[in-house]
Scaffold this active site. Structure first.
Site, PDB file in Angstrom:
ATOM      1  N   HIS A 120       7.282   3.722   0.593  1.00 48.61           N
ATOM      2  CA  HIS A 120       7.657   2.024   1.152  1.00 48.61           C
ATOM      3  C   HIS A 120       6.930   2.203   2.246  1.00 48.61           C
ATOM      4  CE1 HIS A 120       9.697  -1.882   0.148  1.00 48.61           C
ATOM      5  NE2 HIS A 120       9.921  -1.823   1.533  1.00 48.61           N
ATOM      6  N   GLU A 121       7.716   2.723   2.982  1.00 50.98           N
ATOM      7  CA  GLU A 121       7.694   2.488   4.785  1.00 50.98           C
ATOM      8  C   GLU A 121       6.524   2.954   5.092  1.00 50.98           C
ATOM      9  OE1 GLU A 121       9.891   0.352   6.428  1.00 50.98           O
ATOM     10  OE2 GLU A 121      10.887   0.413   4.748  1.00 50.98           O
ATOM     11  N   HIS A 139       3.837   0.464   4.026  1.00 45.79           N
ATOM     12  CA  HIS A 139       3.488  -0.993   4.945  1.00 45.79           C
ATOM     13  C   HIS A 139       3.167  -0.338   6.613  1.00 45.79           C
ATOM     14  CE1 HIS A 139       6.266  -3.484   3.360  1.00 45.79           C
ATOM     15  NE2 HIS A 139       7.557  -2.703   2.563  1.00 45.79           N
TER      16      HIS A 139
END
Length: 204
Positions: A22-23, A26
């Protein structure tokens, strides 16, 4: 589940993969749009240690919701600011859905080749579930979740500045809505629809 060590063993791969991808998604998306901030801060890595927040991680293990260390970006560095901010916000939830899909495909392969290892099945099933949770939860349009950033890129700037004045109040409201069960009541049916679809894809 009565064995806490076994429970942690089952949950850890899905949670760590979910938080990390997820990170990373980003950060990588921001980098591809011209912002080198995530790279400078050492966040363009698949090392979970770079992304986990201890409190958020504990909550993920015991309450099935939590958070990671947020990726810092500088929108002034983006080549195409508005689409960049939108894609950066979407990247995390999309990454979680991809992790869930890949887990379902691995489950399918195990099932096809008649590899019956219950612990691995439980790890994959939980990995599918928690990554769907992370994806859908983060799409809620309340700060500081990704959904709020997506919304803010779609509404007029004047409306955005009015809403952002109440950011901290909205964060408190979000926490309250989670603990009284309102948020789970809204998103759980969506989560279970996607989960059931993916485990059927996996042969269950």
């Amino acid at each position: 589940m009565n064995n806490p060590i076994l429970e942690i063993l089952i949950k850890a791969p899905g949670i760590l993969a979910g938080v990390t991808f997820h990170e990373f998604a980003h950060g990588l998306t921001a980098y591809l749009f011209g912002d080198k901030t995530p790279k400078k801060e050492g966040r363009l890595t698949l090392n979970p240690i770079s992304h986990i927040d201890p409190i958020g991680l504990i909550l993920l293990f015991f309450m099935n919701f939590g958070w990671a260390r947020p990726i810092h970006t500088n929108p002034a560095n983006f080549k195409n600011r508005k689409p960049a901010m939108l894609m950066v916000s979407l990247a995390g939830p999309i990454a979680n859905l991809l992790v869930a899909i890949v887990s379902a495909l691995v489950l399918k392969l195990l099932y096809m080749y008649n590899i019956r290892y219950d612990l691995l099945y439980q790890i994959l099933l939980y990995g599918i579930y928690i990554n769907i949770v992370l994806a859908i939860f983060n799409l809620i349009p309340i700060p500081p979740l990704d959904g709020s950033k997506i919304l803010f890129n779609l509404i007029p700037p004047r409306t955005y500045f009015k809403i952002i004045q109440y950011e901290y109040i909205l964060q408190v409201v979000l926490i309250l809505l989670i603990f009284v069960g309102f948020i789970p009541m809204i998103i759980n049916p969506i989560i279970m629809q996607i989960y059931n679809f993916l485990i059927k894809l996996g042969g269950f």
